[in-house]
Design a protein around this motif. Structure first.
Motif, PDB file in Angstrom:
ATOM      1  N   LEU A 101     -31.796   5.671 -70.248  1.00  0.00           N
ATOM      2  CA  LEU A 101     -31.246   5.651 -71.596  1.00  0.00           C
ATOM      3  C   LEU A 101     -30.635   4.281 -71.818  1.00  0.00           C
ATOM      4  O   LEU A 101     -29.730   3.869 -71.093  1.00  0.00           O
ATOM      5  N   ALA A 102     -31.121   3.555 -72.803  1.00  0.00           N
ATOM      6  CA  ALA A 102     -30.634   2.196 -73.074  1.00  0.00           C
ATOM      7  C   ALA A 102     -29.379   2.213 -73.930  1.00  0.00           C
ATOM      8  O   ALA A 102     -28.443   1.451 -73.687  1.00  0.00           O
ATOM      9  N   ALA A 103     -29.358   3.068 -74.959  1.00  0.00           N
ATOM     10  CA  ALA A 103     -28.229   3.043 -75.896  1.00  0.00           C
ATOM     11  C   ALA A 103     -28.107   4.360 -76.641  1.00  0.00           C
ATOM     12  O   ALA A 103     -29.076   5.100 -76.807  1.00  0.00           O
ATOM     13  N   ILE A 104     -26.888   4.605 -77.077  1.00  0.00           N
ATOM     14  CA  ILE A 104     -26.623   5.650 -78.057  1.00  0.00           C
ATOM     15  C   ILE A 104     -26.016   4.942 -79.261  1.00  0.00           C
ATOM     16  O   ILE A 104     -25.022   4.224 -79.135  1.00  0.00           O
ATOM     17  N   ALA A 105     -26.642   5.126 -80.396  1.00  0.00           N
ATOM     18  CA  ALA A 105     -26.141   4.543 -81.637  1.00  0.00           C
ATOM     19  C   ALA A 105     -25.436   5.645 -82.420  1.00  0.00           C
ATOM     20  O   ALA A 105     -26.042   6.660 -82.745  1.00  0.00           O
ATOM     21  N   GLU A 106     -24.155   5.421 -82.679  1.00  0.00           N
ATOM     22  CA  GLU A 106     -23.392   6.312 -83.545  1.00  0.00           C
ATOM     23  C   GLU A 106     -23.397   5.664 -84.924  1.00  0.00           C
ATOM     24  O   GLU A 106     -22.806   4.611 -85.119  1.00  0.00           O
ATOM     25  N   GLN A 107     -24.111   6.280 -85.833  1.00  0.00           N
ATOM     26  CA  GLN A 107     -24.297   5.688 -87.148  1.00  0.00           C
ATOM     27  C   GLN A 107     -23.526   6.488 -88.196  1.00  0.00           C
ATOM     28  O   GLN A 107     -23.693   7.691 -88.304  1.00  0.00           O
ATOM     29  N   THR A 108     -22.705   5.783 -88.951  1.00  0.00           N
ATOM     30  CA  THR A 108     -21.982   6.391 -90.059  1.00  0.00           C
ATOM     31  C   THR A 108     -22.725   6.017 -91.333  1.00  0.00           C
ATOM     32  O   THR A 108     -22.906   4.838 -91.631  1.00  0.00           O
ATOM     33  N   PHE A 109     -23.172   7.017 -92.060  1.00  0.00           N
ATOM     34  CA  PHE A 109     -23.855   6.796 -93.333  1.00  0.00           C
ATOM     35  C   PHE A 109     -22.845   7.062 -94.458  1.00  0.00           C
ATOM     36  O   PHE A 109     -22.122   8.054 -94.424  1.00  0.00           O
ATOM     37  N   VAL A 110     -22.842   6.156 -95.427  1.00  0.00           N
ATOM     38  CA  VAL A 110     -21.884   6.213 -96.532  1.00  0.00           C
ATOM     39  C   VAL A 110     -22.646   6.290 -97.844  1.00  0.00           C
ATOM     40  O   VAL A 110     -23.553   5.492 -98.103  1.00  0.00           O
ATOM     41  N   ASN A 111     -22.259   7.260 -98.673  1.00  0.00           N
ATOM     42  CA  ASN A 111     -22.810   7.384-100.018  1.00  0.00           C
ATOM     43  C   ASN A 111     -22.077   6.382-100.903  1.00  0.00           C
ATOM     44  O   ASN A 111     -20.871   6.510-101.131  1.00  0.00           O
ATOM     45  N   ALA A 112     -22.779   5.356-101.379  1.00  0.00           N
ATOM     46  CA  ALA A 112     -22.162   4.301-102.183  1.00  0.00           C
ATOM     47  C   ALA A 112     -21.574   4.838-103.487  1.00  0.00           C
ATOM     48  O   ALA A 112     -20.633   4.256-104.037  1.00  0.00           O
ATOM     49  N   ALA A 113     -22.092   5.957-103.971  1.00  0.00           N
ATOM     50  CA  ALA A 113     -21.627   6.495-105.250  1.00  0.00           C
ATOM     51  C   ALA A 113     -20.261   7.160-105.152  1.00  0.00           C
ATOM     52  O   ALA A 113     -19.478   7.102-106.096  1.00  0.00           O
ATOM     53  N   ASN A 114     -19.964   7.790-103.994  1.00  0.00           N
ATOM     54  CA  ASN A 114     -18.711   8.537-103.905  1.00  0.00           C
ATOM     55  C   ASN A 114     -17.970   8.387-102.567  1.00  0.00           C
ATOM     56  O   ASN A 114     -17.016   9.107-102.320  1.00  0.00           O
ATOM     57  N   GLU A 115     -18.454   7.490-101.691  1.00  0.00           N
ATOM     58  CA  GLU A 115     -17.819   7.213-100.392  1.00  0.00           C
ATOM     59  C   GLU A 115     -17.898   8.376 -99.405  1.00  0.00           C
ATOM     60  O   GLU A 115     -17.248   8.343 -98.359  1.00  0.00           O
ATOM     61  N   GLU A 116     -18.667   9.419 -99.698  1.00  0.00           N
ATOM     62  CA  GLU A 116     -18.872  10.515 -98.751  1.00  0.00           C
ATOM     63  C   GLU A 116     -19.587   9.959 -97.518  1.00  0.00           C
ATOM     64  O   GLU A 116     -20.421   9.068 -97.632  1.00  0.00           O
ATOM     65  N   THR A 117     -19.269  10.497 -96.340  1.00  0.00           N
ATOM     66  CA  THR A 117     -19.869   9.995 -95.104  1.00  0.00           C
ATOM     67  C   THR A 117     -20.356  11.143 -94.217  1.00  0.00           C
ATOM     68  O   THR A 117     -19.937  12.290 -94.373  1.00  0.00           O
ATOM     69  N   PHE A 118     -21.246  10.815 -93.280  1.00  0.00           N
ATOM     70  CA  PHE A 118     -21.580  11.707 -92.180  1.00  0.00           C
ATOM     71  C   PHE A 118     -21.984  10.852 -90.981  1.00  0.00           C
ATOM     72  O   PHE A 118     -22.411   9.715 -91.118  1.00  0.00           O
ATOM     73  N   LEU A 119     -21.816  11.432 -89.785  1.00  0.00           N
ATOM     74  CA  LEU A 119     -22.183  10.768 -88.538  1.00  0.00           C
ATOM     75  C   LEU A 119     -23.540  11.241 -88.072  1.00  0.00           C
ATOM     76  O   LEU A 119     -23.909  12.409 -88.243  1.00  0.00           O
ATOM     77  N   PHE A 120     -24.274  10.326 -87.451  1.00  0.00           N
ATOM     78  CA  PHE A 120     -25.599  10.628 -86.908  1.00  0.00           C
ATOM     79  C   PHE A 120     -25.719   9.887 -85.577  1.00  0.00           C
ATOM     80  O   PHE A 120     -25.240   8.763 -85.447  1.00  0.00           O
ATOM     81  N   TYR A 121     -26.355  10.517 -84.605  1.00  0.00           N
ATOM     82  CA  TYR A 121     -26.540   9.895 -83.292  1.00  0.00           C
ATOM     83  C   TYR A 121     -28.023   9.663 -83.027  1.00  0.00           C
ATOM     84  O   TYR A 121     -28.862  10.519 -83.336  1.00  0.00           O
ATOM     85  N   PHE A 122     -28.304   8.513 -82.433  1.00  0.00           N
ATOM     86  CA  PHE A 122     -29.676   8.140 -82.094  1.00  0.00           C
ATOM     87  C   PHE A 122     -29.685   7.673 -80.641  1.00  0.00           C
ATOM     88  O   PHE A 122     -28.926   6.776 -80.268  1.00  0.00           O
ATOM     89  N   ALA A 123     -30.542   8.279 -79.825  1.00  0.00           N
ATOM     90  CA  ALA A 123     -30.696   7.911 -78.419  1.00  0.00           C
ATOM     91  C   ALA A 123     -31.907   6.993 -78.280  1.00  0.00           C
ATOM     92  O   ALA A 123     -33.018   7.372 -78.656  1.00  0.00           O
ATOM     93  N   MET A 124     -31.669   5.789 -77.756  1.00  0.00           N
ATOM     94  CA  MET A 124     -32.741   4.804 -77.555  1.00  0.00           C
ATOM     95  C   MET A 124     -32.998   4.680 -76.050  1.00  0.00           C
ATOM     96  O   MET A 124     -32.124   4.253 -75.299  1.00  0.00           O
TER      97      MET A 124
END
Length: 176
Positions: A101-124
């Protein structure tokens, strides 16, 4: 591995199963429509993919006008490792063996319209080629993958380019 752990392994426990895993955090601001589309896919669980280097070049796929490392969403009842191998085969036609396993990316996605967010994980994962013939029909019919190519440098329009460059530099110091 028990399929009961997947498709959503706990990030710290998953990382602990491997040595020298890069933890990468990123934030991605999206318009409202893109945010909802990504969130709908992300609700399926983790993303998985592989970093594949051969003869000084890295393999990338072109999808929706950007370059990506081959990868996608984990399917129900498969481990992250199985998912990464499957995604590489579906998108590129290549058979690979994982080399950690090279990396785990913890990605926070932000809705530009209302600043709502969620977390997503990606294993590389790091991957080694078992077969070297690329498909001339990349991806599944609903993926919009237009090309699969080897690159001697990482294109500027590569998704999460800093992470890919960092991982390549760890293995191959000549990378930009």
């Amino acid at each position: 591995m028990s399929s009961a752990q997947f498709p959503n392994p706990e990030p710290a426990a998953f990382r602990a199963r491997y040595e020298d895993v890069v933890w990468h955090e990123g934030t991605h601001e999206l318009d409202a429509e893109s945010f909802e589309s990504v969130r709908a896919r992300a609700q399926r669980g983790w993303g998985v993919g592989a970093l594949i280097v051969n003869e000084g070049s890295v393999l990338l796929v072109r999808q929706d006008s950007r370059w990506y490392a081959p990868g996608g969403m984990l399917e129900f009842d498969e481990s992250p490792e199985e998912g990464a191998i499957r995604e590489v085969r579906e998108e590129t036609g290549l058979t690979v063996q994982l080399d950690g396993l090279a990396a785990i990316a913890e990605q926070t996605f932000v809705n530009a319209a209302n600043e709502e967010t969620f977390l997503f994980y990606f294993a590389m994962f790091d991957a080694l080629l078992e077969t070297a013939v690329l498909t001339d029909d990349p991806g599944l019919s609903d993926e919009n993958i237009s090309a699969v190519e080897w690159h001697a440098t990482v294109p500027i329009d590569t998704y999460d380019r800093p992470l890919i460059v960092e991982l390549l530099q760890q293995q191959h110091p000549h990378w930009e």
